[in-house]
Design a protein around this motif. Structure first.
Motif, PDB file in Angstrom:
ATOM      1  N   THR A   1      76.685   9.959  54.943  1.00 53.56           N
ATOM      2  CA  THR A   1      76.683   9.971  53.478  1.00 53.56           C
ATOM      3  C   THR A   1      78.108   9.910  52.951  1.00 53.56           C
ATOM      4  O   THR A   1      78.384   9.278  51.934  1.00 53.56           O
ATOM      5  CB  THR A   1      75.900  11.177  52.935  1.00 53.56           C
TER       6      THR A   1
ATOM      7  N   LYS B   1      72.326   5.052  51.864  1.00 56.32           N
ATOM      8  CA  LYS B   1      71.622   6.145  51.182  1.00 56.32           C
ATOM      9  C   LYS B   1      70.133   5.865  51.125  1.00 56.32           C
ATOM     10  O   LYS B   1      69.306   6.770  51.215  1.00 56.32           O
ATOM     11  CB  LYS B   1      72.201   6.307  49.772  1.00 56.32           C
TER      12      LYS B   1
ATOM     13  N   ALA C   1      75.092  14.215  47.090  1.00 56.69           N
ATOM     14  CA  ALA C   1      75.251  14.183  48.546  1.00 56.69           C
ATOM     15  C   ALA C   1      75.524  15.579  49.086  1.00 56.69           C
ATOM     16  O   ALA C   1      74.919  16.000  50.080  1.00 56.69           O
ATOM     17  CB  ALA C   1      76.389  13.232  48.919  1.00 56.69           C
TER      18      ALA C   1
ATOM     19  N   GLY D   1      69.549   5.034  45.956  1.00 55.86           N
ATOM     20  CA  GLY D   1      70.255   3.937  46.614  1.00 55.86           C
ATOM     21  C   GLY D   1      69.754   2.600  46.071  1.00 55.86           C
ATOM     22  O   GLY D   1      70.545   1.689  45.788  1.00 55.86           O
TER      23      GLY D   1
END
Lengths: 672, 215
Positions: free
Chosen positions: A172, A224, A144, A257
């Protein structure tokens, strides 16, 4: 030595040395060094993934690498699939970066921003390789943070980049917090933080705990992945990031994700209740529809591709949801097909979205604009880019012989073949899902026709498009590699069959999914067959045949001026633009999109009936964002303003707050 | 023998904290802080000897260098650059400060009882001293005007935390101590810069002048 271990070790070593070498490298060589390192990391990661999907498993525990928990790595076929995906994307993007950032390049050439690139790829490889909660969270956060740095690469050039960075950072991090809460709760309930320990205890968890953990993790992972309504960061970040970063994020990072949902939902929690998967299915359906509708009316090329990412993620989630529901209903065969469809679509999307974002980067680099309304005419000035972009658009539109067709076909098979005893909810949900996929595919075709037709064909509508030049060779080579991967996945997806079977077997212990060899894809449990190779041969053959027949049998071509109502020669301003092409669609979905339009008619001074100028303005605000996030942001802002009264600027007051809080806590402890 | 020395060092720790609150001369504060650093180092050394633990000895050496050598030196450099040598008008006067310190120490002892009960050993029994030093340090920072006094307050807080860590756990892992020390050094450096700039802009180091920066 285990091949997975060797390849992953090489990947991480390359990433480290690439990042370090990028810092002192002279500006001329920086992009080449970083690009080569990134490509190397990608190839090594893909090699590790390839070894893992063909059955090599690897586990390692490195207790001294991090304090307290150590680092635990575990690579199984599922992790291998995503390693392969991330590695493949990174290899292509690495090659692309050399030209994109190189001499006269576009995008940030700052050393810091360059050095982060291989680290970002390494972090993305570490996520699927993680074998414990702490290692996973570390890798997730590293991914991230590095991606945020890369998104902010061009922050000096435009304030939109800063806004995008802010949205991305906030969402995030919020997602990270929910995943953190979910996974630590899971580890506490299971009594161990390694995935093996959680897997062993996963089936024995209480439904409330398991459901809570799933919801928390789903919130983080779906955000995500860019699923609607957790998507607002995605069109901003994908559009404003430098294009090689957009490609990495859209094609690879978003898929992690999906990986998180598969890992937690299917593997660690071992299936779960039906409502989990119906919820996921609803999320997927909304994402697919909303994503493709926004893409269909978008005029910013990269924003369009970003919304198309939301759409494809929606289809992937729909496949996962079907897999979860069917597995819960005891139909392991169909569940396996649905899971295979989701995973294959993840790979397919990674392939064509890499290609499309790289193509968009080429366009942006040579024209300086992402606005489709100001493009056009690129097929003459950038023929190779146009041809490659066409391949990507064909795949993304899910038309045969593109690769998107194969996975969407699999998805439809999984949705259509439900058992008769499935129950009321499913007999309603499955046809709705089929309709969603069909509508998405239809609007998708219109979207990509729009991109190609208004962006690349016809005549240039802007100065940038009129003076465009073809991209450097390394960018074309990279896009060629991506196109080749797409073609491979489109024509012989059967090579992925053993890997998909292995993953499905590992997660569900389902039966054999695919029967027989050859180039056909035969679904064992359902009895459907598709032959992508013959479909491709047929479609291409028919197209060529019709063209040849038309040329041979039709009337001879002649050149003549087009009818222009006697009003002088036609200009490029009279062409269809992206806005006008999408206008009918916008009209049909008026209630969903709620566009804000404004038509200003300026009459001539002499007479009100003679129009001098017409100005048309249209804005398409993201309604979900405005209605869902607007109030939250306003409330947070109000709280922040109220809180400012506590802070009057006196340092003593702040210190006194701290002292008072400490004393209050201690006194409370004593009294209790 | 070790226990008595330990008690002596802990007593010195608390006494110097109270002394810091009592004295007004800024140079005296720094001297007291140096003495307190020495007491803290003593505690660490005694614990290392008692547990025969080489790593703790190393930590003790780091603590000693930092608290007896580097930090006082940095503070004296700051002091040499500013004209005010005295804390002229604290927000709470000295007598009231003494009473507050007594109350805070009492609170620290009562609040730390559960912690002591966890492992009733002579070292753990001395842990409340650390709490008291933390609270006194906070009080100092909250009630004094001069920037140097506030730095000293923050350092008292850190000394207290370190003392609790040593006394309650019998030694801190090297990684943790290194991290904390690096943090502290950074904080002091930042405050040093702040003081110099404050003086350059406002002609004094009264932190209340900073209020003007608040819009």
């Amino acid at each position: 030595m285990n091949p997975v271990a060797a390849a992953l070790g090489a990947a991480f070593a390359l990433a480290g040395s690439g990042a370090i070498a990028a810092l002192p490298a002279p500006a001329r060589w920086g992009p080449a060094v970083v690009g080569a390192a990134t490509a190397g990391v990608g190839i090594a990661g893909a090699a590790a993934g390839g070894a893992a999907v063909s059955g090599t498993v690897w586990q390692a525990y490195l207790p001294d690498l991090l304090p307290l928990a150590g680092v635990r790595l575990a690579v199984d076929p599922l992790a291998g699939w995503f390693l392969l995906l991330v590695g493949g994307v990174a290899a292509v993007v690495g090659v692309y970066t050399i030209g994109y950032l190189g001499r006269d390049g576009h995008g940030p050439a700052a050393r810091g921003a360059l050095a982060v690139l291989p680290v970002f790829v390494a972090a993305m490889l570490l996520v699927p390789a993680a074998g414990s909660v702490s290692t996973f969270l570390l890798a997730w956060e590293l991914m991230a943070v590095t991606s945020l740095l890369l998104v902010l690469g061009e922050h000096r050039h435009s304030p939109a980049v800063r806004t995008a960075g802010l949205w991305y950072a906030a969402m995030t991090q919020a997602g990270f917090v929910t995943v953190l809460l979910g996974l630590t709760r899971l580890a506490a309930a299971a009594g161990g933080e390694s995935f093996a320990a959680i897997r062993a205890a996963g089936a024995g968890l209480s439904p409330v705990t398991a459901g809570g953990v799933f919801l928390l993790c789903l919130a983080g992972f779906a955000s995500k992945a860019g699923a609607v309504p957790l998507h607002p960061w995605l069109p901003r970040a994908h559009a404003e990031a430098p294009s090689h970063v957009s490609a990495l994020m859209s094609a690879a990072m978003v898929k992690l994700g999906v990986y998180g949902i598969v890992r937690v939902g299917f593997d660690l929690l071992g299936g779960g209740a039906r409502w989990w998967w119906l919820l996921l299915g609803a999320l997927g359906a909304v994402s697919a529809l909303y994503g493709i509708l926004q893409a269909a009316v978008a005029t910013d090329l990269k924003r369009l591709l970003a919304f198309s990412t939301s759409e494809n993620v929606g289809l992937i989630l729909l496949g996962l949801a079907a897999a979860g529901v069917w597995a819960g209903a005891g139909q392991d065969g169909v569940a396996g097909v649905a899971l295979a469809a989701a995973l294959l679509h993840a790979a397919n999307h990674a392939g064509f979205k890499t290609l499309l974002f790289c193509g968009a980067g080429s366009v942006l680099r040579s024209t300086g604009t992402r606005d489709l309304d100001a493009l056009g005419g690129l097929s003459r000035r950038m023929p190779a880019t146009t041809a490659l972009f066409t391949v990507g658009a064909l795949c993304a539109a899910a038309l045969p012989p593109g690769n998107g067709f194969v996975s969407e076909w699999l998805l439809l098979q999984a949705l259509l073949h439900q058992a008769p005893q499935a129950g009321t909810v499913l007999t309603v949900a499955a046809p709705v899902a089929v309709a969603v996929v069909a509508l998405t595919a239809g609007v998708g075709v219109a979207t990509y026709v729009k991109v190609l037709g208004t962006g690349f064909l016809a005549r240039p509508r802007g100065d940038g498009a009129a003076t465009a030049v073809e991209s450097p060779r390394s960018m074309l080579v990279a896009m060629g590699l991506a196109a080749a991967a797409c073609a491979g996945l489109a024509i012989v997806p059967v090579v992925a069959a053993p890997a998909l079977e292995r993953i499905a077997g590992e997660l569900r212990a389902g039966p054999e999914l695919f029967a027989g060899g050859g180039v056909d894809l035969r679904l064992a449990g359902i009895g459907s067959i598709v032959s992508p190779l013959w479909v491709a041969v047929g479609v291409i053959g028919l197209a060529v045949g019709f063209a040849a027949a038309g040329r041979a049998l039709g009337r001879a071509r002649r050149r003549a001026p087009a009818w222009d109502c006697g009003d002088g020669p036609l200009t490029a301003r009279m062409e269809y633009t992206a806005t006008s092409f999408a206008e009918p669609l916008q009209r049909v979905f008026d209630d969903v999109l709620a566009p804000e339009q404004d038509v200003d008619v300026t009459p001539a001074a002499e007479s009100a009936y003679i129009v001098r100028a017409v100005a048309y303005r249209r804005r398409l605000p993201d309604r979900i964002e405005a209605h869902l996030y607007g109030p939250v942001i306003a409330a947070a802002d109000a709280v922040g303003r109220a809180g400012r009264r506590l802070a009057n600027g006196s340092v003593h007051r702040y210190l006194a707050y701290m002292l008072a809080a400490l004393v209050a806590v201690l006194v409370a402890g004593v009294i209790r | 023998m070790t226990d008595q020395l330990l008690d002596l060092a802990c007593g010195l720790l608390l006494l110097t904290a109270v002394g810091v609150l009592w004295r007004r001369e800024l140079s005296a504060l720094i001297t007291l802080l140096t003495v307190q650093g020495a007491a803290l180092t003593c505690i660490a050394v005694l614990l290392a000897v008692e547990h025969r633990h080489a790593e703790t000895l190393f930590v003790a050496a780091v603590v000693g260098i930092l608290k007896i050598g580097v930090l006082p030196w940095l503070l004296r450099r700051v002091l040499a650059r500013i004209p005010e040598a005295r804390e002229t008008a604290p927000l709470v006067n000295i007598a009231a400060s003494m009473l507050a310190a007594a109350a805070l120490t009492l609170l620290a002892y009562t609040a730390a009882r559960p912690l002591v009960d966890l492992a009733p050993s002579p070292t753990a029994r001395a842990a409340p001293v650390g709490f008291a030093v933390v609270l006194i340090g906070f009080f100092l920072a909250a009630t004094r005007r001069r920037a140097v006094s506030q730095i000293v307050g923050v350092l008292l807080v850190d000394n207290g935390i370190a003392a609790v860590a040593f006394l309650a756990t019998g030694g801190v892992p090297l990684v943790v101590e290194l991290g904390v020390s690096a943090d502290l050094l950074l904080a002091v450096l930042v405050l040093q810069v702040l003081t110099t700039r404050l003086r350059a802009v406002f002609g004094g180091t009264d932190l209340d002048d900073l209020r003007e920066l608040h819009d």
